[in-house]
Design a protein around this motif. Structure first.
Motif, PDB file in Angstrom:
ATOM      1  N   PRO A  38       6.453  32.353  11.820  1.00  0.00           N
ATOM      2  CA  PRO A  38       6.471  33.677  12.447  1.00  0.00           C
ATOM      3  C   PRO A  38       6.789  33.588  13.941  1.00  0.00           C
ATOM      4  N   ASP A  39       7.056  32.366  14.396  1.00  0.00           N
ATOM      5  CA  ASP A  39       7.252  32.115  15.822  1.00  0.00           C
ATOM      6  C   ASP A  39       8.482  31.224  16.009  1.00  0.00           C
ATOM      7  N   VAL A  40       9.343  31.605  16.927  1.00  0.00           N
ATOM      8  CA  VAL A  40      10.568  30.837  17.180  1.00  0.00           C
ATOM      9  C   VAL A  40      10.245  29.395  17.568  1.00  0.00           C
ATOM     10  N   GLU A  41       9.169  29.205  18.316  1.00  0.00           N
ATOM     11  CA  GLU A  41       8.798  27.868  18.774  1.00  0.00           C
ATOM     12  C   GLU A  41       8.383  26.951  17.622  1.00  0.00           C
ATOM     13  N   LEU A  42       8.014  27.541  16.503  1.00  0.00           N
ATOM     14  CA  LEU A  42       7.570  26.750  15.353  1.00  0.00           C
ATOM     15  C   LEU A  42       8.661  26.549  14.307  1.00  0.00           C
ATOM     16  N   GLU A  43       9.820  27.116  14.545  1.00  0.00           N
ATOM     17  CA  GLU A  43      10.873  27.082  13.538  1.00  0.00           C
ATOM     18  C   GLU A  43      11.313  25.655  13.192  1.00  0.00           C
ATOM     19  N   SER A  44      11.483  24.813  14.205  1.00  0.00           N
ATOM     20  CA  SER A  44      11.939  23.436  13.945  1.00  0.00           C
ATOM     21  C   SER A  44      10.893  22.658  13.145  1.00  0.00           C
ATOM     22  N   LEU A  45       9.623  22.898  13.437  1.00  0.00           N
ATOM     23  CA  LEU A  45       8.554  22.226  12.699  1.00  0.00           C
ATOM     24  C   LEU A  45       8.521  22.719  11.255  1.00  0.00           C
ATOM     25  N   TYR A  46       8.712  24.000  11.081  1.00  0.00           N
ATOM     26  CA  TYR A  46       8.752  24.575   9.734  1.00  0.00           C
ATOM     27  C   TYR A  46       9.904  23.987   8.926  1.00  0.00           C
ATOM     28  N   GLN A  47      11.054  23.815   9.564  1.00  0.00           N
ATOM     29  CA  GLN A  47      12.206  23.235   8.880  1.00  0.00           C
ATOM     30  C   GLN A  47      11.943  21.785   8.473  1.00  0.00           C
ATOM     31  N   LYS A  48      11.188  21.067   9.296  1.00  0.00           N
ATOM     32  CA  LYS A  48      10.815  19.692   8.947  1.00  0.00           C
ATOM     33  C   LYS A  48       9.938  19.673   7.699  1.00  0.00           C
ATOM     34  N   VAL A  49       9.018  20.626   7.637  1.00  0.00           N
ATOM     35  CA  VAL A  49       8.155  20.740   6.459  1.00  0.00           C
ATOM     36  C   VAL A  49       9.003  20.935   5.207  1.00  0.00           C
ATOM     37  N   LEU A  50       9.991  21.825   5.295  1.00  0.00           N
ATOM     38  CA  LEU A  50      10.850  22.108   4.144  1.00  0.00           C
ATOM     39  C   LEU A  50      11.686  20.891   3.758  1.00  0.00           C
ATOM     40  N   THR A  51      12.219  20.203   4.762  1.00  0.00           N
ATOM     41  CA  THR A  51      13.083  19.044   4.500  1.00  0.00           C
ATOM     42  C   THR A  51      12.314  17.910   3.834  1.00  0.00           C
ATOM     43  N   ILE A  52      11.174  17.571   4.408  1.00  0.00           N
ATOM     44  CA  ILE A  52      10.385  16.464   3.857  1.00  0.00           C
ATOM     45  C   ILE A  52       9.764  16.854   2.517  1.00  0.00           C
ATOM     46  N   GLY A  53       9.483  18.143   2.359  1.00  0.00           N
ATOM     47  CA  GLY A  53       8.904  18.614   1.102  1.00  0.00           C
ATOM     48  C   GLY A  53       9.823  18.439  -0.091  1.00  0.00           C
ATOM     49  N   LYS A  54      11.106  18.215   0.165  1.00  0.00           N
ATOM     50  CA  LYS A  54      12.073  18.027  -0.923  1.00  0.00           C
ATOM     51  C   LYS A  54      12.210  16.561  -1.336  1.00  0.00           C
ATOM     52  N   LEU A  55      11.585  15.666  -0.571  1.00  0.00           N
ATOM     53  CA  LEU A  55      11.673  14.240  -0.887  1.00  0.00           C
ATOM     54  C   LEU A  55      10.707  13.875  -2.013  1.00  0.00           C
ATOM     55  N   PRO A  56      11.026  12.849  -2.797  1.00  0.00           N
ATOM     56  CA  PRO A  56      10.085  12.404  -3.840  1.00  0.00           C
ATOM     57  C   PRO A  56       8.833  11.825  -3.196  1.00  0.00           C
ATOM     58  N   MET A  57       7.677  12.187  -3.713  1.00  0.00           N
ATOM     59  CA  MET A  57       6.433  11.685  -3.122  1.00  0.00           C
ATOM     60  C   MET A  57       5.346  11.508  -4.169  1.00  0.00           C
ATOM     61  N   VAL A  58       4.473  10.558  -3.878  1.00  0.00           N
ATOM     62  CA  VAL A  58       3.332  10.266  -4.750  1.00  0.00           C
ATOM     63  C   VAL A  58       2.107  10.032  -3.871  1.00  0.00           C
ATOM     64  N   ASN A  59       0.945  10.237  -4.451  1.00  0.00           N
ATOM     65  CA  ASN A  59      -0.313   9.975  -3.744  1.00  0.00           C
ATOM     66  C   ASN A  59      -1.106   8.956  -4.560  1.00  0.00           C
ATOM     67  N   LEU A  60      -1.072   7.703  -4.108  1.00  0.00           N
ATOM     68  CA  LEU A  60      -1.697   6.615  -4.870  1.00  0.00           C
ATOM     69  C   LEU A  60      -2.726   5.866  -4.028  1.00  0.00           C
ATOM     70  N   LYS A  61      -3.415   6.583  -3.165  1.00  0.00           N
ATOM     71  CA  LYS A  61      -4.353   5.951  -2.235  1.00  0.00           C
ATOM     72  C   LYS A  61      -5.484   5.202  -2.934  1.00  0.00           C
ATOM     73  N   GLU A  62      -5.856   5.664  -4.099  1.00  0.00           N
ATOM     74  CA  GLU A  62      -6.994   5.052  -4.787  1.00  0.00           C
ATOM     75  C   GLU A  62      -6.597   3.820  -5.599  1.00  0.00           C
ATOM     76  N   LYS A  63      -5.320   3.454  -5.543  1.00  0.00           N
ATOM     77  CA  LYS A  63      -4.854   2.289  -6.298  1.00  0.00           C
ATOM     78  C   LYS A  63      -4.368   1.196  -5.347  1.00  0.00           C
ATOM     79  N   SER A  64      -4.675  -0.049  -5.696  1.00  0.00           N
ATOM     80  CA  SER A  64      -4.224  -1.188  -4.899  1.00  0.00           C
ATOM     81  C   SER A  64      -2.788  -1.541  -5.286  1.00  0.00           C
TER      82      SER A  64
END
Length: 212
Positions: free
Chosen positions: A74-100
């Motif tokens: 909702p803020d021009v100053e946050l637009e670049s950060l928001y775009q980063k969220v969208l870009t990285i959100g499209k990458l494959p990701m897993v959460n395996l913290k509980e596994k060695s």
């Protein structure tokens, strides 16, 4: 006439000292053997895991990110950060913290280990940026957008303490005891991977008292 009986206490003391050192030496040797056995067992399991090769990674392992559900900037100053969220959100990701790493090799194969590590880094980066985005939204008083963003971070398995603290404050201001309780339960389930959440639990307890 010399009485040998007078030497009994001294002989018992000497015998006790000798027995102590013999026992100590035995324990040290036993302990050393145990360490060697433990080390040998460790390397055997590592070698066994390193020989596992698997096929394609299962789709259910991946975290599907619905970037459209994340509040737009909702803020021009946050637009670049928001775009980063969208870009990285499209990458494959897993959460395996509980596994060695050994667990990962056994479950998914040594051939996928580096890939999984990369995917987990994607996840960590995404969560970090999502939290940063939500935090700044909150600082700029875009409360609703901040709350939704940080709640999404928790929905995706986040165990960082910051979103918990911010959401706890927001729920407290709203007098929303139900959400405070849910937040507390969620934090309790994440204590294993993030002990710092114990501070969050204490803070929520304090806020719940003020909401009564």
């Amino acid at each position: 006439m010399f009485k040998w009986q007078s030497l009994y206490p001294l002989l018992l003391l000497v015998l006790g000292i000798i027995t102590y050192f013999i026992t100590l030496r035995y324990k040290i040797r036993t302990s050393s053997r145990s360490k060697e056995e433990i080390l040998e067992e460790f390397f055997e399991k590592e070698l066994e895991a390193s020989q596992v090769v698997r096929g394609t990674l299962p789709q259910e392992l991946f975290i599907p990110i619905n970037t459209e559900a994340i509040p737009a900037s909702p803020d021009v100053e946050l637009e670049s950060l928001y775009q980063k969220v969208l870009t990285i959100g499209k990458l494959p990701m897993v959460n395996l913290k509980e596994k060695s790493n050994r667990d990962l090799k056994k479950l998914y194969g040594i051939n996928h280990l580096d890939t999984l590590i990369t995917y987990e880094k994607n996840y960590d980066t995404f969560i970090d940026i999502l939290i940063k985005y939500g935090t700044i939204l909150n600082e700029k008083n875009y409360t609703e957008a901040a709350q939704l963003t940080l709640e999404y971070a928790l929905d995706y398995g986040c165990d960082r303490s910051r979103p918990y603290f911010i959401l706890a404050e927001l729920y407290s201001k709203q007098k929303n005891t139900t959400r405070l309780t849910r937040l507390k339960v969620l934090a309790q389930t994440k204590l294993l991977t993030s002990p710092y959440l114990s501070k969050v639990l204490h803070h929520i307890d304090e806020l719940q008292e003020t909401c009564k």
